[in-house]
Design a protein around this motif. Structure first.
Motif, PDB file in Angstrom:
ATOM      1  N   SER A  71       7.918  42.565  34.092  1.00 41.84           N
ATOM      2  CA  SER A  71       7.563  41.354  34.825  1.00 41.84           C
ATOM      3  C   SER A  71       8.544  41.133  35.979  1.00 41.84           C
ATOM      4  CB  SER A  71       7.611  40.148  33.891  1.00 41.84           C
ATOM      5  OG  SER A  71       8.955  39.868  33.555  1.00 41.84           O
ATOM      6  N   VAL A  72       8.195  40.190  36.835  1.00 40.66           N
ATOM      7  CA  VAL A  72       9.109  39.808  37.912  1.00 40.66           C
ATOM      8  C   VAL A  72       9.648  38.417  37.604  1.00 40.66           C
ATOM      9  CG1 VAL A  72       9.380  39.381  40.378  1.00 40.66           C
ATOM     10  CG2 VAL A  72       7.780  41.139  39.594  1.00 40.66           C
ATOM     11  N   LEU A  73      10.935  38.343  37.392  1.00 38.87           N
ATOM     12  CA  LEU A  73      11.583  37.055  37.156  1.00 38.87           C
ATOM     13  C   LEU A  73      12.320  36.667  38.421  1.00 38.87           C
ATOM     14  CD1 LEU A  73      12.545  34.903  34.994  1.00 38.87           C
ATOM     15  CD2 LEU A  73      14.591  36.308  34.781  1.00 38.87           C
ATOM     16  N   VAL A  74      12.004  35.480  38.949  1.00 39.25           N
ATOM     17  CA  VAL A  74      12.730  35.036  40.133  1.00 39.25           C
ATOM     18  C   VAL A  74      13.674  33.920  39.727  1.00 39.25           C
ATOM     19  CG1 VAL A  74      12.567  33.942  42.392  1.00 39.25           C
ATOM     20  CG2 VAL A  74      10.956  35.738  41.771  1.00 39.25           C
ATOM     21  N   VAL A  75      14.952  34.084  40.093  1.00 36.98           N
ATOM     22  CA  VAL A  75      15.948  33.064  39.804  1.00 36.98           C
ATOM     23  C   VAL A  75      16.220  32.331  41.111  1.00 36.98           C
ATOM     24  CG1 VAL A  75      18.285  32.607  39.031  1.00 36.98           C
ATOM     25  CG2 VAL A  75      16.954  34.443  37.976  1.00 36.98           C
ATOM     26  N   LEU A  76      15.887  31.040  41.115  1.00 34.35           N
ATOM     27  CA  LEU A  76      15.957  30.260  42.341  1.00 34.35           C
ATOM     28  C   LEU A  76      17.135  29.303  42.241  1.00 34.35           C
ATOM     29  CD1 LEU A  76      14.211  29.690  44.902  1.00 34.35           C
ATOM     30  CD2 LEU A  76      13.083  27.910  43.581  1.00 34.35           C
ATOM     31  N   GLY A  77      17.973  29.319  43.233  1.00 34.56           N
ATOM     32  CA  GLY A  77      19.109  28.403  43.179  1.00 34.56           C
ATOM     33  C   GLY A  77      19.729  28.253  44.547  1.00 34.56           C
ATOM     34  N   PRO A  78      20.477  27.179  44.761  1.00 36.81           N
ATOM     35  CA  PRO A  78      21.100  26.968  46.063  1.00 36.81           C
ATOM     36  C   PRO A  78      22.159  28.030  46.347  1.00 36.81           C
ATOM     37  CG  PRO A  78      21.856  25.331  44.481  1.00 36.81           C
ATOM     38  CD  PRO A  78      20.771  26.100  43.804  1.00 36.81           C
ATOM     39  N   SER A  79      22.484  28.201  47.631  1.00 35.58           N
ATOM     40  CA  SER A  79      23.501  29.181  48.015  1.00 35.58           C
ATOM     41  C   SER A  79      24.808  28.889  47.288  1.00 35.58           C
ATOM     42  CB  SER A  79      23.749  29.120  49.520  1.00 35.58           C
ATOM     43  OG  SER A  79      22.573  29.440  50.205  1.00 35.58           O
ATOM     44  N   VAL A 116      15.751  47.971  34.559  1.00 37.65           N
ATOM     45  CA  VAL A 116      15.835  46.650  35.171  1.00 37.65           C
ATOM     46  C   VAL A 116      16.249  46.811  36.632  1.00 37.65           C
ATOM     47  CG1 VAL A 116      16.923  44.380  35.083  1.00 37.65           C
ATOM     48  CG2 VAL A 116      16.512  45.635  32.961  1.00 37.65           C
ATOM     49  N   LEU A 117      15.472  46.176  37.499  1.00 33.05           N
ATOM     50  CA  LEU A 117      15.763  46.225  38.932  1.00 33.05           C
ATOM     51  C   LEU A 117      16.317  44.866  39.343  1.00 33.05           C
ATOM     52  CD1 LEU A 117      15.535  47.410  41.736  1.00 33.05           C
ATOM     53  CD2 LEU A 117      13.085  46.991  41.681  1.00 33.05           C
ATOM     54  N   LEU A 118      17.505  44.870  39.941  1.00 35.58           N
ATOM     55  CA  LEU A 118      18.161  43.616  40.322  1.00 35.58           C
ATOM     56  C   LEU A 118      18.150  43.479  41.832  1.00 35.58           C
ATOM     57  CD1 LEU A 118      21.209  44.002  37.910  1.00 35.58           C
ATOM     58  CD2 LEU A 118      19.150  42.632  37.534  1.00 35.58           C
ATOM     59  N   LEU A 119      17.602  42.372  42.329  1.00 31.93           N
ATOM     60  CA  LEU A 119      17.522  42.173  43.783  1.00 31.93           C
ATOM     61  C   LEU A 119      18.287  40.925  44.166  1.00 31.93           C
ATOM     62  CD1 LEU A 119      14.369  43.034  42.677  1.00 31.93           C
ATOM     63  CD2 LEU A 119      14.285  43.579  45.110  1.00 31.93           C
ATOM     64  N   VAL A 145      14.424  41.410  38.457  1.00 29.29           N
ATOM     65  CA  VAL A 145      15.034  40.086  38.571  1.00 29.29           C
ATOM     66  C   VAL A 145      15.435  39.890  40.029  1.00 29.29           C
ATOM     67  CG1 VAL A 145      16.875  38.551  37.814  1.00 29.29           C
ATOM     68  CG2 VAL A 145      15.937  40.246  36.228  1.00 29.29           C
ATOM     69  N   CYS A 146      14.809  38.905  40.702  1.00 31.30           N
ATOM     70  CA  CYS A 146      15.175  38.616  42.087  1.00 31.30           C
ATOM     71  C   CYS A 146      15.917  37.299  42.107  1.00 31.30           C
ATOM     72  CB  CYS A 146      13.949  38.439  42.979  1.00 31.30           C
ATOM     73  SG  CYS A 146      12.685  39.663  42.784  1.00 31.30           S
ATOM     74  N   VAL A 147      17.097  37.258  42.673  1.00 29.27           N
ATOM     75  CA  VAL A 147      17.730  35.957  42.887  1.00 29.27           C
ATOM     76  C   VAL A 147      17.541  35.590  44.343  1.00 29.27           C
ATOM     77  CG1 VAL A 147      19.413  36.314  41.054  1.00 29.27           C
ATOM     78  CG2 VAL A 147      20.041  36.784  43.415  1.00 29.27           C
ATOM     79  N   THR A 148      17.290  34.316  44.574  1.00 27.21           N
ATOM     80  CA  THR A 148      16.995  33.865  45.936  1.00 27.21           C
ATOM     81  C   THR A 148      17.211  32.364  46.025  1.00 27.21           C
ATOM     82  OG1 THR A 148      15.287  33.786  47.642  1.00 27.21           O
ATOM     83  CG2 THR A 148      14.548  33.519  45.389  1.00 27.21           C
ATOM     84  N   ASP A 169      14.996  30.939  48.151  1.00 24.62           N
ATOM     85  CA  ASP A 169      13.792  30.745  48.953  1.00 24.62           C
ATOM     86  C   ASP A 169      12.605  30.450  48.043  1.00 24.62           C
ATOM     87  OD1 ASP A 169      11.488  31.136  50.430  1.00 24.62           O
ATOM     88  OD2 ASP A 169      12.437  32.621  51.719  1.00 24.62           O
ATOM     89  N   VAL A 170      12.061  29.258  48.182  1.00 21.06           N
ATOM     90  CA  VAL A 170      10.973  28.799  47.330  1.00 21.06           C
ATOM     91  C   VAL A 170       9.711  29.643  47.542  1.00 21.06           C
ATOM     92  CG1 VAL A 170       9.380  26.878  47.004  1.00 21.06           C
ATOM     93  CG2 VAL A 170      11.844  26.453  47.063  1.00 21.06           C
ATOM     94  N   GLU A 171       9.405  29.962  48.802  1.00 21.95           N
ATOM     95  CA  GLU A 171       8.226  30.792  49.095  1.00 21.95           C
ATOM     96  C   GLU A 171       8.281  32.114  48.345  1.00 21.95           C
ATOM     97  OE1 GLU A 171       8.319  31.391  53.258  1.00 21.95           O
ATOM     98  OE2 GLU A 171       7.126  29.618  53.715  1.00 21.95           O
ATOM     99  N   GLU A 172       9.451  32.684  48.353  1.00 17.23           N
ATOM    100  CA  GLU A 172       9.642  33.978  47.710  1.00 17.23           C
ATOM    101  C   GLU A 172       9.333  33.866  46.218  1.00 17.23           C
ATOM    102  OE1 GLU A 172      13.288  35.606  49.400  1.00 17.23           O
ATOM    103  OE2 GLU A 172      13.557  36.537  47.441  1.00 17.23           O
ATOM    104  N   ALA A 173       9.845  32.792  45.608  1.00 18.05           N
ATOM    105  CA  ALA A 173       9.625  32.593  44.178  1.00 18.05           C
ATOM    106  C   ALA A 173       8.140  32.412  43.892  1.00 18.05           C
ATOM    107  CB  ALA A 173      10.410  31.371  43.691  1.00 18.05           C
ATOM    108  N   ALA A 174       7.450  31.577  44.700  1.00 18.02           N
ATOM    109  CA  ALA A 174       6.039  31.299  44.441  1.00 18.02           C
ATOM    110  C   ALA A 174       5.183  32.541  44.661  1.00 18.02           C
ATOM    111  CB  ALA A 174       5.566  30.168  45.351  1.00 18.02           C
ATOM    112  N   TYR A 175       5.612  33.404  45.575  1.00 16.85           N
ATOM    113  CA  TYR A 175       4.805  34.572  45.923  1.00 16.85           C
ATOM    114  C   TYR A 175       5.033  35.734  44.954  1.00 16.85           C
ATOM    115  CZ  TYR A 175       2.356  37.721  49.163  1.00 16.85           C
ATOM    116  OH  TYR A 175       1.472  38.583  49.741  1.00 16.85           O
ATOM    117  N   LEU A 176       6.254  35.897  44.481  1.00  8.33           N
ATOM    118  CA  LEU A 176       6.593  37.113  43.738  1.00  8.33           C
ATOM    119  C   LEU A 176       6.634  36.933  42.225  1.00  8.33           C
ATOM    120  CD1 LEU A 176       9.591  38.516  45.822  1.00  8.33           C
ATOM    121  CD2 LEU A 176       7.206  39.230  45.918  1.00  8.33           C
ATOM    122  N   ALA A 177       6.961  35.722  41.763  1.00 11.22           N
ATOM    123  CA  ALA A 177       7.421  35.590  40.380  1.00 11.22           C
ATOM    124  C   ALA A 177       6.272  35.568  39.371  1.00 11.22           C
ATOM    125  CB  ALA A 177       8.246  34.319  40.234  1.00 11.22           C
TER     126      ALA A 177
END
Lengths: 261, 241
Positions: free
Chosen positions: B29-37, B143-146, B177-180, B182-190
């Motif tokens: 699966s693609v897990l997106v971790v969204l958080g402030p800089s 596991v792919l870490l981005l 696992v993508c950390v970002t 960016d909300v768009e990125e999370a909604a599009y990929l996760a």
């Protein structure tokens, strides 16, 4: 992007005919020399270019000159090889190890601060006359090479090294593909400076140490006899030797850089 | 491979960075971790990769895992061709021939097959970043870490980049696992999004993006709805501080 820019520049502006400009500049220098020689009017102070050329043509085919040329060439080569080899090793170690760098620093500082003539005079007490120029040139060129090599050893981008580490790329590949290409321009620049320095110090050392076969000895002997045209003929030979080897080095370096980069 | 972090804590010299993080990534699966800089997302990735030991908490299911990476900058070797750059990551695993054979179809999938012989300086920023994705997918990993791998490009390039990512991910199906930030990125990929608070990072919310992939496109109603929820969480977690 980059390629397009160059292409556009080439199309908009014709490449200057470098060879032609260089030849004209050389002719101008010769003309100035000739004028100065006419003005001075004393061959012992400043002989004319054609007088020096005639002297060179009579000097260069003699066995004495050819042996001197070969001996000086070999000395220069030895000094260059030693300074580049040892300088690169010392530089790479000090680039990678701060302790080694700190240990090497006082030695490099002393060598750099020592006037080349002092070095040659001391070396005269220690070595046979033929080895003095090599020793002096090695000591002068070694710090130059070591400094460049140290910069080269540190030149690899830490983020690229981290990337290679995360992908568990073997050390040999990291050395060949990351560290060496980053270091290569520094190593080449260091070796180029070491080469030029080697010739100059070797000939200066020969003038003082007077080995049996040496361009520097020829220079000094002619000077003592006040044969100024011959002094200049000897000097022209050292200039030619220096120029030729630097040109050859440039070709080899270009090829080597293309290979690793 | 699926894995979990349970109550993961990490601090650096008294400065708490991860404050009891729980997260779970399902196999493939693609897990997106969204958080402030600066909230500790990179630390979280390092913790998952085992590069920095946790002060407390558990890392489950990762003992045998192999990891691959994509970074915010492409981190390419300027003196190697695109093809050789991707193959370079494999040089500890196989010979060059096998590495190039592995890389080739991925270059094609990322739209880079014509660029294989070009060096990074001859590629656009987006192409360089796609190449770094190709390298990350070529490396055999569970596991792919981005780490912010879709940033630093304009919007159109970012969409191309995310599509290239999804194309490669469908082929190889690693757990990603993508950390970002960016909300768009999370909604599009996760498949699943985990929203973190500012430092010390805590999990604010953790939910599945319930939009089938086929229906996702930036600006579509379903995707906008997921984005809106993420925006509320991100802004809410900021107000709470």
């Amino acid at each position: 992007m980059e390629g397009r820019g160059t292409a556009a520049a080439a199309a908009g502006r014709p490449r200057p005919p470098r060879l032609l400009v260089a030849a004209l500049s050389a002719l101008l220098l010769l003309a100035l020399w000739k004028l100065a020689a006419l003005g001075v009017g004393k061959e012992i102070v400043l002989p004319s270019p054609e007088r020096v050329a005639a002297e060179a043509l009579s000097l260069y085919p003699t066995p004495r000159f050819l042996e001197a040329l070969l001996a000086t060439f070999l000395r220069g080569l030895a000094a260059f090889g030693l300074s580049v080899g040892i300088g690169a090793l010392a530089g790479i170690f000090s680039g990678l190890s701060p302790v080694f760098e700190a240990a090497l620093a006082p030695l490099l500082t002393v060598i750099r601060a020592t006037p080349v003539l002092a070095l040659i005079l001391v070396a005269l007490l220690w070595f046979p006359s033929g080895a003095v120029p090599v020793f002096a040139a090695f000591l002068m060129a070694f710090p130059v090479m070591a400094t460049s090599a140290a910069e080269g050893a540190r030149a690899a981008d830490p983020r690229l090294l981290e990337m290679a580490g995360l992908f568990r790329v073997p050390g040999r590949q990291v050395l060949l593909r990351v560290r060496l290409p980053a270091a290569a321009p520094h190593l080449v620049a260091g070796a180029r400076s070491a080469l030029g320095l080697s010739w100059k110090v070797v000939v200066a050392g020969e003038v003082l140490s007077q080995p049996l076969r040496a361009l520097g000895s020829g220079l000094q002997d002619s000077r003592v006899l006040l044969e100024t045209p011959r002094v200049l003929a000897w000097a022209a030979a050292t200039i030619f030797l220096c120029g030729l080897t630097e040109w050859l080095f440039g070709l080899a370096a270009k090829k080597a850089l293309r290979h690793v980069l | 491979m699926s894995f979990e972090l349970v109550a993961a804590r990490k601090s650096y010299g008294g400065l708490a960075v991860l404050d009891g993080i729980d997260l779970r990534a399902e196999d493939g699966s693609v897990l997106v971790v969204l958080g402030p800089s600066g909230c500790g997302k990179t630390t979280l990735l390092n913790a998952i990769a085992g590069l920095c030991p946790l002060d407390s908490g558990e890392r489950r299911g990762l003992d045998q895992a192999r990891f691959s990476y994509a970074f915010q900058e492409p981190r390419l070797l300027p003196w190697l061709t695109a093809r050789d750059n991707a193959a370079f990551a494999l040089s500890g695993l196989m010979d060059r021939r096998a590495a190039l054979a592995r890389v080739e179809p991925l270059l094609e999938a990322a739209g880079l097959c014509d660029a294989g012989d070009r060096r990074p300086a001859e590629l656009s920023g987006g192409m360089r970043q796609r190449l770094s994705l190709v390298r990350a997918f070529a490396y055999p990993a569970d596991v792919l870490l981005l780490d912010e791998a879709f940033q630093a490009v304009d919007l159109k390039t970012k969409i191309e980049l995310m599509d290239a990512f999804l194309g490669l991910w469908r082929r190889e199906r690693p757990t990603a696992v993508c950390v970002t930030h960016d909300v768009e990125e999370a909604a599009y990929l996760a498949d699943r999004a985990v929203v973190l608070s500012a430092r010390p990072a805590r999990v604010v919310d953790d939910f599945a993006i319930g939009v089938p992939r086929a229906e996702r496109s930036l600006g579509s109603d379903a995707t906008m709805e997921a984005e809106a929820r993420l925006y509320r969480l991100v802004l809410g977690s900021r107000e709470a501080l």
